[in-house]
Design a protein around this motif. Structure first.
Motif, PDB file in Angstrom:
ATOM      1  N   LEU A 436      42.743  33.390  46.090  1.00  0.00           N
ATOM      2  CA  LEU A 436      44.165  34.254  46.226  1.00  0.00           C
ATOM      3  C   LEU A 436      44.284  35.094  45.360  1.00  0.00           C
ATOM      4  CD1 LEU A 436      46.158  31.603  48.132  1.00  0.00           C
ATOM      5  CD2 LEU A 436      44.667  33.225  48.970  1.00  0.00           C
ATOM      6  N   PHE A 437      44.357  35.080  44.293  1.00  0.00           N
ATOM      7  CA  PHE A 437      44.770  35.870  43.181  1.00  0.00           C
ATOM      8  C   PHE A 437      43.129  37.001  43.273  1.00  0.00           C
ATOM      9  CE2 PHE A 437      48.204  33.454  41.150  1.00  0.00           C
ATOM     10  CZ  PHE A 437      48.810  33.738  41.336  1.00  0.00           C
ATOM     11  N   LYS A 438      42.003  36.156  43.007  1.00  0.00           N
ATOM     12  CA  LYS A 438      40.935  37.331  42.708  1.00  0.00           C
ATOM     13  C   LYS A 438      40.369  37.660  44.043  1.00  0.00           C
ATOM     14  CE  LYS A 438      38.609  33.624  39.589  1.00  0.00           C
ATOM     15  NZ  LYS A 438      37.643  33.211  38.822  1.00  0.00           N
ATOM     16  N   GLN A 439      41.505  37.016  44.631  1.00  0.00           N
ATOM     17  CA  GLN A 439      41.096  38.118  46.257  1.00  0.00           C
ATOM     18  C   GLN A 439      42.191  39.386  46.375  1.00  0.00           C
ATOM     19  OE1 GLN A 439      38.570  38.021  48.380  1.00  0.00           O
ATOM     20  NE2 GLN A 439      39.753  39.429  49.819  1.00  0.00           N
ATOM     21  N   LYS A 442      40.234  42.375  44.265  1.00  0.00           N
ATOM     22  CA  LYS A 442      38.804  42.394  44.616  1.00  0.00           C
ATOM     23  C   LYS A 442      39.117  43.705  46.070  1.00  0.00           C
ATOM     24  CE  LYS A 442      34.721  40.824  47.234  1.00  0.00           C
ATOM     25  NZ  LYS A 442      34.564  39.615  47.923  1.00  0.00           N
ATOM     26  N   LEU A 443      40.322  43.221  46.626  1.00  0.00           N
ATOM     27  CA  LEU A 443      41.113  44.214  47.462  1.00  0.00           C
ATOM     28  C   LEU A 443      41.703  45.875  46.980  1.00  0.00           C
ATOM     29  CD1 LEU A 443      42.589  41.578  50.501  1.00  0.00           C
ATOM     30  CD2 LEU A 443      40.485  43.661  50.750  1.00  0.00           C
ATOM     31  N   ASP A 444      41.820  45.242  46.018  1.00  0.00           N
ATOM     32  CA  ASP A 444      43.090  46.219  44.819  1.00  0.00           C
ATOM     33  C   ASP A 444      42.343  45.931  43.559  1.00  0.00           C
ATOM     34  OD1 ASP A 444      44.591  48.058  44.097  1.00  0.00           O
ATOM     35  OD2 ASP A 444      46.421  47.784  44.935  1.00  0.00           O
ATOM     36  N   ASP A 445      41.520  46.798  43.075  1.00  0.00           N
ATOM     37  CA  ASP A 445      41.275  46.429  41.644  1.00  0.00           C
ATOM     38  C   ASP A 445      42.337  47.382  40.695  1.00  0.00           C
ATOM     39  OD1 ASP A 445      40.712  49.326  41.580  1.00  0.00           O
ATOM     40  OD2 ASP A 445      38.645  48.849  41.242  1.00  0.00           O
ATOM     41  N   PHE A 447      45.989  46.019  40.835  1.00  0.00           N
ATOM     42  CA  PHE A 447      46.865  45.110  41.278  1.00  0.00           C
ATOM     43  C   PHE A 447      47.408  43.935  40.103  1.00  0.00           C
ATOM     44  CE2 PHE A 447      48.554  41.724  44.928  1.00  0.00           C
ATOM     45  CZ  PHE A 447      49.801  42.151  44.138  1.00  0.00           C
ATOM     46  N   SER A 448      47.811  44.930  39.363  1.00  0.00           N
ATOM     47  CA  SER A 448      48.158  44.474  37.970  1.00  0.00           C
ATOM     48  C   SER A 448      49.119  43.386  37.904  1.00  0.00           C
ATOM     49  CB  SER A 448      49.202  45.280  36.899  1.00  0.00           C
ATOM     50  OG  SER A 448      49.234  44.671  35.857  1.00  0.00           O
ATOM     51  N   MET A 449      50.115  43.083  38.709  1.00  0.00           N
ATOM     52  CA  MET A 449      50.907  41.730  38.921  1.00  0.00           C
ATOM     53  C   MET A 449      49.804  40.470  38.896  1.00  0.00           C
ATOM     54  SD  MET A 449      54.218  42.540  41.416  1.00  0.00           S
ATOM     55  CE  MET A 449      54.779  40.952  41.204  1.00  0.00           C
ATOM     56  N   ALA A 450      48.734  40.723  39.951  1.00  0.00           N
ATOM     57  CA  ALA A 450      47.594  39.738  40.031  1.00  0.00           C
ATOM     58  C   ALA A 450      46.930  39.144  39.041  1.00  0.00           C
ATOM     59  CB  ALA A 450      46.878  40.347  41.506  1.00  0.00           C
ATOM     60  N   TYR A 451      46.871  40.553  38.120  1.00  0.00           N
ATOM     61  CA  TYR A 451      45.968  39.884  37.077  1.00  0.00           C
ATOM     62  C   TYR A 451      46.438  39.361  35.904  1.00  0.00           C
ATOM     63  CZ  TYR A 451      41.555  44.112  38.043  1.00  0.00           C
ATOM     64  OH  TYR A 451      41.011  44.333  38.846  1.00  0.00           O
ATOM     65  N   ALA A 476      45.998  47.852  31.312  1.00  0.00           N
ATOM     66  CA  ALA A 476      45.267  49.209  31.638  1.00  0.00           C
ATOM     67  C   ALA A 476      45.921  49.898  33.727  1.00  0.00           C
ATOM     68  CB  ALA A 476      43.585  48.548  32.365  1.00  0.00           C
ATOM     69  N   ASN A 477      45.829  48.304  33.880  1.00  0.00           N
ATOM     70  CA  ASN A 477      46.429  49.392  34.996  1.00  0.00           C
ATOM     71  C   ASN A 477      48.605  49.219  35.264  1.00  0.00           C
ATOM     72  OD1 ASN A 477      44.498  49.674  37.548  1.00  0.00           O
ATOM     73  ND2 ASN A 477      44.060  47.557  36.485  1.00  0.00           N
ATOM     74  N   ARG A 478      48.687  49.215  34.044  1.00  0.00           N
ATOM     75  CA  ARG A 478      50.270  49.049  33.612  1.00  0.00           C
ATOM     76  C   ARG A 478      51.626  50.055  34.166  1.00  0.00           C
ATOM     77  NH1 ARG A 478      52.399  47.317  28.494  1.00  0.00           N
ATOM     78  NH2 ARG A 478      54.742  48.253  28.268  1.00  0.00           N
ATOM     79  N   THR A 479      50.905  50.951  34.899  1.00  0.00           N
ATOM     80  CA  THR A 479      51.306  51.781  36.053  1.00  0.00           C
ATOM     81  C   THR A 479      51.631  51.342  37.159  1.00  0.00           C
ATOM     82  OG1 THR A 479      49.563  53.096  36.239  1.00  0.00           O
ATOM     83  CG2 THR A 479      51.415  53.978  34.524  1.00  0.00           C
TER      84      THR A 479
END
Length: 879
Positions: A436-439, A442-445, A447-451, A476-479
């Motif tokens: 689910l986190f990978k999905q 995938k939908l929003d590359d 999405f830092s919280m999911a990473y 990389a998506n810290r913002t």
């Protein structure tokens, strides 16, 4: 840290300016303008050149980033201790420069920790005289106020900077021992909304070490009784009391009694739109929004689930009534009831604040969005209103609120996948959670919280490459992280390479968000496992034991382990039992070891029979180490060795990681080193050669363990007569930063050096390699075992006997001290019993026959067949 390069195009100027947490240092030489008049142009210029050279050298040495030196010095540092190191060296350097010209050169210095924003100036502006880059943020004027307040030669810092510096002062070496730490009280600064505690750090004889005087831009808060004129104040107080009595008689009671850091329960979203996309996703967004607040604390979903289990109402929707019941049970002061509905063609988000005592709605705030794309901005507006209703200051809301679309994702499908992933993780459906986190990403590359969630899950399985990759993507998506999550990311990322930095960052997170349980738990975990600082870990874990912590059971188990490491068996047992009552099951090795450390073997075996597989291959392998340590502690050496070999065979299964496979092979060799057999030397050489190969390409997450295993092989080589192999293993890791970064590695390196000295007959050299105090907090358990043998070799029988007593007393530490996945636990356990026999010998050498006989009786009670045991014959036949 490198200064950003001047951009060659205008592209950088359009990039978003993001805040970075830094230590800001501002300093100014006292009466610098008068220097030119006093010295003349030529001498002043020569002095300034020497000053600039000093400044550059110290910036490089202390890893600072010089921003400006046109009007005083402005610099940034990643860590407060680096800034303090610079400040102390700079003050001493100024004094030496001044002495050359018969001047008393001193500087005023201010330090503060906070968010700063940096951006590069355009090339044409730099060529025209502008700085290469700019620094702004509230931390800068606060540091400036501290600098202006300081007396000549004084270093002032804020409370947060002082706290972090004090924790890391050991890094300054001998210079840190000379420092004085003073608190000068609370000061108000012009332009800063709240008063601040002001601290001074300095060296006696060089620093003023007295409170600075108040001025126009900074003044000290005084107690009321010291503020003139007293008579007028008394009259005013009488009037205020009278008005207060009059007001209290007329005003209506407050709608809800909600104080700072009180707790709220969020009920399930009432979705009246029929759009399934809002289910789960808006619940998560609402929680993320509330978690940005430093005023409101949120009962987590996991804690609610566990409360529902205790109420035997699991699976029921958390509506108004059930949420109120939960709030009363969990000590929350308010319920927030969210609703989404279509009203007049718009989507309306409504948030009701409900008093759980009466069930009455005391506030209701709402905001409208023009469609699905504007739901999250509407939720932002409604959240800000509710936070204000609950008493949070407008300035705090503005400072800590970032748009939900930015700190989560604007893609509601991605947010829903993330929300379902969290639920799966809470319910231990780990494979489903990862998918689910990978999905979600995938939908929003972006999405830092999911990473971040994916990184944690790979860390658990010791997947070094994936852990680092996902953390890099999160960075990389810290913002796209809230301030709280960004601080947590800083701590998590530092655990891979710099555990000392990780502890500082978790401390900072705990200081800013006192009820952020992850900060306390992670500090405690890494302080114990990575830094061997169990006492500090135990002091920090306290807040994580609160009933509102959804992972309180895990925190209780960790508290049990920390108490075991400190030989506090009764307290350890209490925490382990509390953890079990809170549902912690499966891994019980530390609980079992609490009984074994007290030689209560029957209770240990009964507890061992209840240990079950946890579902994690790595955890299950580590849990089974008790199958080795328990028989070994009872003097059943052959049984322990057989158990280790059986575990080594079990690690050949394909699902077991290479790291655990290597580790178990090393544990078996460790046991064999207690009584080397005919093939031990050849097997040890092969094991050492394998470590040398692994060191060449291991990621640091694995490398820290490989370094320990290489050093352990070095010690076994030195102890068994192969000093050349020991020196080769030392040389392989001598300059590896992961030796100094991890105290267990540093301790094993010292043990190898001491063992090599002992092998060559240099007992004094061995003791010199082990400088720790036996009863002090530094060093490892095993270092003391080597030290005891060195003391005996030097004929220091009294000292050797005292060290032997320490080893026999601190059996909890022998079991619980972290040593690379339990790699050295068996050796520690053996030493805790062998110390009894050694202590008897040392006392006999001193003529203390009765005491020696008593120690020998204790040894034979611990190991009944000691005289026939190969490790005993090997160890004591060498004499």
């Amino acid at each position: 840290m490198n200064v950003p390069e001047v951009p060659t195009t205008h592209a950088l100027n359009t990039a978003p300016v993001t805040p970075m947490l830094r230590t800001v240092l501002l300093c100014d030489i006292v009466e610098s303008t008068a220097l030119v008049e006093r010295l003349g142009d030529m001498r002043a210029v020569a002095l300034l050149k020497r000053h600039d050279q000093l400044l550059r050298q110290l910036m490089d040495l202390c890893h600072g980033q010089l921003v400006d030196k046109a009007d005083g010095v402005l610099a940034l540092f990643e860590r407060p201790i680096q800034a303090l190191d610079f400040a102390l060296r700079y003050q001493r350097g100024l004094r030496e420069l001044g002495a050359l010209e018969a001047l008393d050169l001193k500087a005023r210095i201010g330090l503060h920790v906070g968010d700063v924003m940096t951006w590069a100036n355009e090339p044409k502006d730099v060529l025209a005289g502008a700085k290469a880059f700019e620094v702004e943020g509230l931390a800068k004027p606060v540091a400036a106020r501290l600098m202006n307040l300081a007396l000549p030669g004084q270093i002032l810092m804020s409370g947060m900077a002082q706290n972090l510096c004090h924790r890391a002062v050991g890094e300054l070496g001998e210079a840190g021992n000379k420092l004085r730490w003073l608190m000068h009280g609370r000061y108000n600064f012009k332009g800063v909304p709240a008063p601040m505690l002001v601290h001074e750090v300095g060296e006696p004889g060089l620093s003023p070490l007295r409170a600075p005087e108040s001025g126009a831009k900074a003044w000290r808060e005084l107690p009321v009784w010291r503020r003139p004129p007293m008579v007028a104040l008394e009259v005013l107080m009488v009037g205020v009391v009278g008005l207060a009595l009059f007001w209290s008689a007329l005003r209506s009671p407050p709608a809800i009694a909600f104080a700072e850091r009180d707790w709220v329960v969020v009920a399930d979203l009432q979705n009246r739109t029929g759009e399934k996309i809002f289910d789960q996703s808006l619940d998560t967004a609402l929680r993320v929004g509330l978690e940005q607040s430093r005023h409101v604390n949120l009962i987590s979903e996991l804690q609610i689930d566990r409360a529902l289990e205790r109420m035997q109402r699991q699976g029921q929707p958390v509506d108004r009534q059930l949420a109120a019941e939960l709030a009363l049970r969990e000590g929350a002061k308010a319920v927030i009831l969210p609703t989404i509905a279509e009203v007049g063609g718009a989507v309306r988000i409504s948030l009701e604040v409900v008093d759980p005592n009466s069930g009455v709605t005391v506030y209701s705030e709402s905001a409208d969005g023009s469609g699905t794309d504007n739901v999250l901005p509407a939720l932002d507006i409604a959240l800000a209103k509710v936070r204000g209703r609950l008493g949070e200051a407008v300035g705090s809301i503005e400072k800590t609120s970032m748009p939900l679309e930015l700190v989560t994702t604007g893609n509601l499908d991605a947010l829903r996948a993330y929300s379902l992933g969290l639920r799966a993780r809470y319910e231990s459906r780990l494979g489903e959670a990862q998918l689910l986190f990978k999905q979600a990403v995938k939908l929003d590359d972006q999405f830092s919280m999911a990473y971040l969630q994916l990184a944690f899950m790979r860390y658990i399985d010791n997947d070094a490459a994936a852990t680092r990759r996902y953390l890099e993507l999160a960075e990389a998506n810290r913002t796209h992280l809230s301030q709280r999550e960004a601080l947590f990311l800083d701590g998590a990322a530092a655990t891979l390479d710099s555990p000392a930095t990780a502890l500082e960052r978790f401390t900072l997170l705990a200081n800013i968000y006192p009820d952020e349980f992850r900060a306390h738990s992670n500090f405690a975990y890494f302080a114990h496992h990575d830094m061997l600082r169990s006492a500090e870990a135990l002091a920090m874990i306290g807040p994580a034991l609160a009933t509102q912590n959804p992972r309180r059971g895990t925190a209780q188990y960790l508290a049990g382990l920390l108490n075991l490491a400190l030989n506090r068996y009764a307290q350890a047992q209490e925490h382990f039992e509390l953890a079990q009552s809170l549902g912690v099951s499966g891994f019980k090795r530390d609980h079992i070891e609490t009984f074994v450390a007290q030689r209560r073997y029957g209770e240990a075996e009964r507890e061992m029979a209840t240990q079950r597989a946890s579902g994690s291959v790595a955890s299950d392998i580590e849990a089974r180490l008790i199958e080795v340590s328990l028989p070994l502690d009872r003097g059943q050496y052959g049984k322990a060795l057989a158990a280790s070999r059986a575990l080594e065979q079990a690690t050949q299964a394909p699902e077991v990681t290479d790291l655990h496979r290597w580790n178990q092979a090393g544990i078996t060799l460790t046991l064999r080193s207690l009584a080397p057999d005919a093939t031990f030397a050849a097997d040890l050489r092969a094991h050492a050669d394998a470590q040398a190969v692994r060191l060449k390409d291991a990621d640091s997450l694995l490398r820290r363990h490989v370094v320990f295993q290489a050093l352990a092989a070095g010690w076994m080589a030195a102890n068994s007569g192969n000093a050349d192999l020991a020196r080769r293993m030392l040389a392989l890791v001598r300059d590896d930063p992961l030796v100094a970064a991890y105290p267990a590695n540093a301790a094993m390196r010292r043990s190898v050096e001491a063992e090599i000295a002992l092998a060559s007959g240099d007992a004094q050299g061995a003791m010199a390699a082990l400088p720790m105090k036996v009863d002090g907090p530094d060093g490892s358990y095993f270092e003391r075992a080597v030290l005891m043998r060195a003391q005996a070799a030097a004929g220091q029988w009294a000292e050797a006997a005292a060290t032997a007593d320490w080893l026999a007393r601190n059996r909890g530490r022998a079991f619980a001290e972290s040593s690379s996945l339990g790699h050295w636990q068996a050796m520690n356990v053996a030493e805790s019993s062998l110390a009894l026999r050694a202590g008897a010998d040392h006392r006999r050498q001193r003529g203390q026959v009765a005491e020696a006989d008593q120690a020998l009786v204790a040894f034979k009670a611990a190991w009944p067949d000691a005289d026939r045991l190969a490790p005993v014959q090997h160890r004591f036949s060498k004499r």
